[in-house]
Design an enzyme around this catalytic site. Structure first.
Site, PDB file in Angstrom:
ATOM      1  CE  LYS A   1      27.732 -66.564 -59.786  1.00  0.00           C
ATOM      2  NZ  LYS A   1      28.592 -66.675 -58.617  1.00  0.00           N
TER       3      LYS A   1
ATOM      4  CE  LYS B   1      25.148 -61.122 -57.277  1.00  0.00           C
ATOM      5  NZ  LYS B   1      26.113 -62.215 -57.389  1.00  0.00           N
TER       6      LYS B   1
END
Length: 212
Positions: free
Chosen positions: A16, A33
């Site tokens: 991912k 993130k």
């Protein structure tokens, strides 16, 4: 408003982060993130900067950086950190934003809240990354069902790994979703090879429109 795209996966360790790096680079985007668990090795943000070719200022700092390499809820408890999920809001940026979750949709951020709960609140279009190996049909269809149950817009599935046409086809058909492309395993994993691999397999405009 610039496009906001959430990248999630059917499981951990499927590639991912590599896909998120490729997508962010292809869209000349900003990457974020929200929560990083485990700091001893290269972080996901570090990997994305290295593989995307983006400047350092395009990689936004994590909202939470947890030392322990574990599920965020457990890592936070071990590290003595309280994750305030209400404070996890999508950053306002002037270009496309690629947001990467951790592991799969149901990974817990706290004892009460999972990633998919936050994704549902954001209501941003989502890309589901799925491996092509044995077991992916069940994992991917269950993930699609969870996404649809929460009315999260799904752009489609990005397959990662060796070609498996039947698995990819049955997932798209039974999941009533779109096959965005398949990023193959790369013999050499660097920014140039990843950029070329993504360009050969995906159409960037598919990530910028509304979910079908």
């Amino acid at each position: 408003m610039s496009a906001r795209i959430v990248v999630t996966g059917t499981d951990t360790g499927i590639g991912k982060t590599v896909f998120a790096a490729a997508l962010a680079g292809a869209l000349d985007a900003t990457y974020w993130k929200p929560v990083q668990s485990g700091l001893e090795d290269e972080t996901d943000s570090g990997a994305v900067q290295r593989l995307s070719g983006l400047a350092a200022d395009r990689i936004l700092p994590e909202r939470y950086r947890l030392q322990t390499p574990a599920s965020p809820h457990l890592a936070a408890e071990i590290d003595g950190v309280d994750i305030d999920v209400a404070a996890l809001e999508l950053p306002s940026v002037s270009r496309p934003l690629v947001v990467e979750g951790a592991g799969g949709l149901m990974v817990p951020l706290t004892r009460e809240t999972t990633y998919i709960d936050v994704f549902a609140r954001w209501a941003a279009p989502l890309v589901l990354c799925a491996r092509t190996s044995l077991g992916t049909i069940n994992h991917t269809l269950l993930s699609i069902e969870a996404i649809r149950a929460r009315d999260i817009p799904l752009l489609g599935v990005a397959f990662l790994g060796d070609e498996n046409l039947d698995s990819e086809q049955i997932i798209v058909e039974l999941g009533h979703t779109r096959r965005l492309g398949r990023l193959p395993r790369l013999e050499r994993l660097d920014a140039a090879a990843l950029r070329a691999g993504f360009a050969a397999a995906f159409e960037p405009r598919d990530f910028l429109g509304d979910a079908p």
